[in-house]
Design an enzyme around this catalytic site. Structure first.
Site, PDB file in Angstrom:
ATOM      1  N   CYS A  42       0.782  -1.108  -0.169  1.00  0.00           N
ATOM      2  CA  CYS A  42      -0.063   0.046  -0.102  1.00  0.00           C
ATOM      3  C   CYS A  42       0.879   1.233   0.045  1.00  0.00           C
ATOM      4  O   CYS A  42       1.677   1.644   1.035  1.00  0.00           O
ATOM      5  CB  CYS A  42      -0.781  -0.180   1.253  1.00  0.00           C
ATOM      6  SG  CYS A  42      -1.188   1.433   2.049  1.00  0.00           S
ATOM      7  N   CYS A  45       0.943   3.290   3.085  1.00  0.00           N
ATOM      8  CA  CYS A  45       1.613   2.808   4.183  1.00  0.00           C
ATOM      9  C   CYS A  45       3.159   2.831   4.127  1.00  0.00           C
ATOM     10  O   CYS A  45       3.719   3.200   4.967  1.00  0.00           O
ATOM     11  CB  CYS A  45       1.436   1.274   4.374  1.00  0.00           C
ATOM     12  SG  CYS A  45      -0.489   0.800   4.536  1.00  0.00           S
TER      13      CYS A  45
END
Ligand code: FAD
Length: 465
Positions: A42, A45
């Site tokens: 992600c 992230c």
């Protein structure tokens, strides 16, 4: 984060949770933990991971005690690189030059100078403590600021001096040269009030603020008139809000009257009434008693010549500067402190008085929010009371917790600020300073003080009918 996922490594001050270790690390942990759930694919992230690492480094260094945290906050404030917003407190040491022109640019009555060495935090702590108060400014002066040190003849570090326009100065007298003592003494200087509070009025003016004539009293003593007023209000007004007592309310009423009958250190006419009321109540075997029946017994007894409870209130030590301040709740605290102290010499069950108070407050005390707070405290810690002296100390320390929560609140009478009690000028020996400079209570001395302060033979009988 999972060990395989790759955004973090063990060197990041982060615990990597895996299927194998997750239970042993999280379950029954004594620490609070922040857990990040993420996916390494992600983008957000990945971008967030440096921030998370920085947070981990930052809080991993956080210390375990309040004093270290406070020092860290001071350090952070002082090393804050960007321009300071105007409301930021003045923490940097002051100089002779600044002090010379201080009163030209600052509209305050008092300037407190705390002389200390560079490693001491006392000056900055007291500066922050007094920040919420008007009419006073606090500055730290380093022991290396020779001209001021010489001018005031300072030889002790830390020490505190009050400095006035024109260059007059005087040493602030305290029992111990430490933060709590400076802050308490400075908050009591004339004109120093919590910001946004009206200045305390003199007792002369107080006379006009309440419908009652002002009764001069000694702030350091307990008055029987307050205790009797509390009984009157409790038995005739607060309990009168119930139409009937049954179940827990009935048990609570019986326990309350029973501790009053046992321990109220009143005039014989009042203790006779309480004992009569108690034996009548304990004889009632039904599962309910109406307030009417209770009141009838109370008023019948009160007509006998050797047993009575004066009608109406006459507040003395619990007077407030306005009708909505102090009075009954002040009386309730005082009453139960007196009862725990009486039970200390006459009782045998350490929790008897406190249980009666807890259930009285829970079932009947008119301030429902207060009742909720008190019940929470009792539920958390009352079980720790295992001796009569710890019962006295438990109520004292819970009362201080309440004082702390209410300091500066709207319900605080500016004439009677909420403080950690007893203050140093009432009981100097109750206060002590640890090696690290932190304030602490000397519990042996506090207990001694409470046993004397609330003892029956010191209660003043002025203003009784
Ligand atoms: P009080 O706090 O009532 O104290 C009365 C007297 O007791 C003081 O004048 C002093 O002589 C002495 N005293 C002070 N501290 C101590 C101590 N630590 N140990 C022994 N003696 C002491 N008000 C709220 O707004 N919110 C609440 O949640 C709340 N909870 C309450 C819970 C209970 C059980 C009670 C009885 C009252 C509560 N109140 C609460 C009211 C509040 O605590 C005060 O009673 C009220 O504001 C009046 O304050 P005061 O200045 O007269 O002093």
């Amino acid at each position: 984060p999972s060990a395989e996922a790759g955004l973090y490594t063990a060197s990041d001050q982060i615990v990597l949770l895996t299927q194998e270790n997750v239970e042993s690390i999280l379950i029954n942990s004594t620490a609070a933990m922040i857990v990040e759930f993420y996916a390494s694919w992600c983008g957000h992230c990945v971008a967030f991971s440096p921030t998370y690492k920085a947070l981990a480094r930052d809080i991993k260094e956080f210390s375990r005690n309040v004093q270290d945290l406070r020092h860290k906050i001071l350090d952070k404030l002082e090393t804050h690189g960007e321009p300071w917003p105007p409301a930021c407190p003045p923490l940097e040491p002051t100089s002779q030059m600044e002090v010379d022109v201080f009163f030209e640019t600052n509209d305050v009555k008092h300037l407190a100078l705390i002389f200390e060495d560079a490693t001491s935090y006392v000056g900055r702590e007291v500066t922050l403590d007094l920040l919420q108060f008007d009419s006073i400014a606090v500055r730290r002066v380093l022991n290396t600021e020779e001209s001021l040190v010489t001018k005031l003849g300072v030889t002790e570090f830390p020490s505190c001096y009050l400095y006035y326009p024109g260059g007059n100065f005087t040493r602030l007298r305290v029992d111990i040269e430490a933060r709590a003592f400076y802050s308490y003494a400075l908050q009591r200087l004339p004109g120093v009030v919590r910001s946004g509070k009206p200045p305390p009025v003199s007792t002369e003016l107080l006379k006009n603020n309440t419908e009652d004539p002002w009764r001069p009293f000694d702030k350091f003593r307990v008055y029987m008139a307050d205790l009797e007023s509390t009984l009157h209000y409790s038995l005739r007004v607060e309990l009168g809000a119930q139409s009937v007592f049954q179940g827990r309310a009935l048990t609570s009423l019986k326990a309350y009257i029973s501790v009053l009958a046992k321990y109220f250190p009143g005039r014989p006419i009042v203790t006779n009434l309480l004992k009569d009321l108690n034996s009548w109540l304990q004889k009632q075997t039904g599962d309910r008693i109406s307030y009417e029946a209770f009141k009838e017994k109370l008023e019948n007894d009160a007509q006998s010549p050797n047993s009575t409870l004066p009608d109406g209130v006459r507040w003395v030590g619990c007077q407030g500067s306005q009708p909505h301040f102090r009075r009954y709740p002040c009386g309730v605290w005082t009453l139960f402190h007196v009862l725990t102290v009486q039970a200390n010499s006459k009782g045998s069950d350490p929790q008897e008085v406190l249980r009666a108070m807890r259930s009285y407050v829970h079932n009947f005390f008119g301030c429902r929010e207060c009742a909720g707070h008190f019940e929470n405290m009792a539920a958390e810690t009352l079980e720790q009371v295992t001796s009569l002296p710890t019962a006295v100390l438990w109520l004292w320390s819970r009362h201080n917790v309440v004082n702390n929560r209410l300091a500066g609140a709207l319900s605080e009478d500016p004439q009677f600020p909420k403080i950690q009690w007893p203050p140093p000028d009432m009981c100097s020996a109750c206060h002590a300073v640890k090696d690290n400079g932190e304030h602490t209570w000397n519990l042996t001395e506090v207990l001694k003080f409470l046993l004397t302060y609330f003892s029956s033979d010191r209660i003043l009988t002025d203003y009784l009918e």
